[in-house]
Write a protein that holds these residues in place. Structure first.
Motif: not given
Length: 100
Positions: A74-82
């Motif tokens: 979730p930590w990674i998927y909540e970040m903007p892809r950029k």
């Protein structure tokens, strides 16, 4: 007597090095998990399929670190892809882990 004191002092000073080494190894494995989840995100794997996808890649870390996959996803998927693309999240994680 002095010999035993000297040996005991050397043994006591070596303990933090061993503990630090174990911590470094653990943080390294955790960083590998973060890197694998990051790569899944960059490969556009759906969040619900991350654990399955990462484990299908036959990771080299010990199995007990598989428990970290649903924690960091979730930590990674909540970040903007950029941000995911432009930052070394594994290194960020490892530094934070070692600082604890």
């Amino acid at each position: 007597m002095l010999r035993f004191v000297l040996v005991g002092a050397i043994a006591l000073t070596a303990l933090p090095v061993v503990a630090q080494s174990e911590k470094e190894v653990s943080c390294g494995y955790q960083a590998e998990v973060v890197a694998a989840v990051r790569q899944a995100r960059l490969d556009r794997v759906r969040e619900a399929k991350v654990q399955e996808t990462v484990l299908a890649g036959d990771p080299s870390w010990p199995a007990k670190f598989n428990n970290a996959i649903p924690l960091v996803t979730p930590w990674i998927y909540e970040m903007p892809r950029k941000d995911v693309r432009d930052n070394d999240l594994a290194e960020v994680w490892k530094e934070a882990c070692l600082a604890q």
